[in-house]
Enzyme design. Structure first.
Site, PDB file in Angstrom:
ATOM      1  N   ASP A  54       0.825  -1.204   0.000  1.00 18.19           N
ATOM      2  CA  ASP A  54       0.000   0.000   0.000  1.00 18.19           C
ATOM      3  C   ASP A  54       0.861   1.257   0.000  1.00 18.19           C
ATOM      4  OD1 ASP A  54      -2.335  -1.499   0.095  1.00 18.19           O
ATOM      5  OD2 ASP A  54      -2.417  -1.472   2.290  1.00 18.19           O
ATOM      6  N   TYR A 112       6.799  -9.726   6.806  1.00 23.33           N
ATOM      7  CA  TYR A 112       6.787  -8.284   7.051  1.00 23.33           C
ATOM      8  C   TYR A 112       7.302  -8.002   8.459  1.00 23.33           C
ATOM      9  CZ  TYR A 112       3.805  -7.252   2.976  1.00 23.33           C
ATOM     10  OH  TYR A 112       3.306  -7.092   1.706  1.00 23.33           O
TER      11      TYR A 112
END
Length: 279
Positions: A54, A112
């Site tokens: 994003d 992540y």
């Protein structure tokens, strides 16, 4: 034509995410603009990526694939790209891979890391655009207990922004936190799964930090995790703290099988079958 793997890193602060958007600066847009130019190709070079990050999310270990002519001089390609790309995006390596390699569907997992400063940290203004502040003190034992409770195959709808037709069933493989022995006392939350849905990592971290700071209980998290719809009580953490660190792939001979498996849409029956097998 040969399929090529690109390993990419970028600072997401000034990008509107990975995916191409009209009139927006994106990582995909930059690379798809410059790759055909530096290779002097007269056709587009569409990229397929492991993780569609994003806006504002960073990457050290992003992976993409692209089909290019067989005779690409990778050294020259990397050298030319380094000259034309802005410093906030780097193609670290380019190498040929089997035609069965798919950066998205062949991936076994994505890892992540979300970086935080709590009230015990000593913020560094130089790195402030890569770390997110959180109120209160984080009890990492509580956070790790909460993270462990979410592991496994389940519906993560409570932590995902709804997308029509998209499944929210994922397998969470690892979720833990540690405080670094650095001058800032940065907290790193590592989250690894076979795949992630929209805003899932930032929502998970938002829920975990709520428990770790004492604002929410483990029972609250258990109830949220059992929901099959987006939970409005879960905070989506800022994008700046999130970095895609690594993507894992199987051996070459298992690439096609993994891609076929990943393309199959999972349902709640898969969760029930897994529960039955575990008995």
């Amino acid at each position: 034509m040969t399929r090529w793997r690109l390993d990419i890193a970028y600072d997401g602060a000034n990008f509107s995410g990975w995916a191409t958007q009209p009139d927006r600066r994106t990582v995909q847009g930059e690379l798809e603009t410059w790759i055909p130019r530096v290779l002097r190709l007269d056709q587009p070079t569409p990229l397929t990526v492991a993780g569609r990050t994003d806006a504002g999310v960073h990457a050290r270990g992003q992976v993409a694939h692209v089909d290019l002519p067989d005779n690409v001089d990778t050294s020259a390609m990397l050298r030319r790209l380094s000259r034309v790309l802005t410093p906030d995006v780097v193609v670290k390596s380019v190498r040929p891979v089997p035609s069965t390699f798919d950066a998205r569907f062949s991936a076994l997992w994505r890892r992540y890391v979300y970086r935080l400063w709590d009230e015990s940290s000593r913020p560094d203004p130089v790195t402030r655009f890569h770390v997110a502040p959180v109120r209160g003190h984080l009890d990492l034992d509580r956070l790790n207990t909460a993270g462990t409770s979410l592991l496994g195959l389940r519906d993560f709808a409570a932590f995902c922004k709804h997308r029509e037709g998209a499944t929210t069933i994922r397998t969470l493989l690892d979720c833990h936190a540690k405080r670094l022995d650095d001058p800032c006392g940065t907290v790193e939350v590592t989250v690894r799964a076979d795949a992630f849905c929209h805003s899932m990592v930032r929502s998970l971290v938002g829920a975990l930090t709520a428990v770790a700071s004492g604002r929410r209980s483990q029972d609250w998290l258990d109830n949220v995790a059992a929901s099959t719809s987006r939970a409005s009580s879960v905070l989506v953490m800022p994008a700046c703290g999130l970095t895609l660190e690594e993507v894992g792939y199987p051996s070459d001979e298992d690439l096609a099988q993994r891609a076929a498996q990943a393309r199959s849409r999972r349902s709640h029956n898969d969760i029930c079958d897994t529960c039955w097998e575990d008995r």
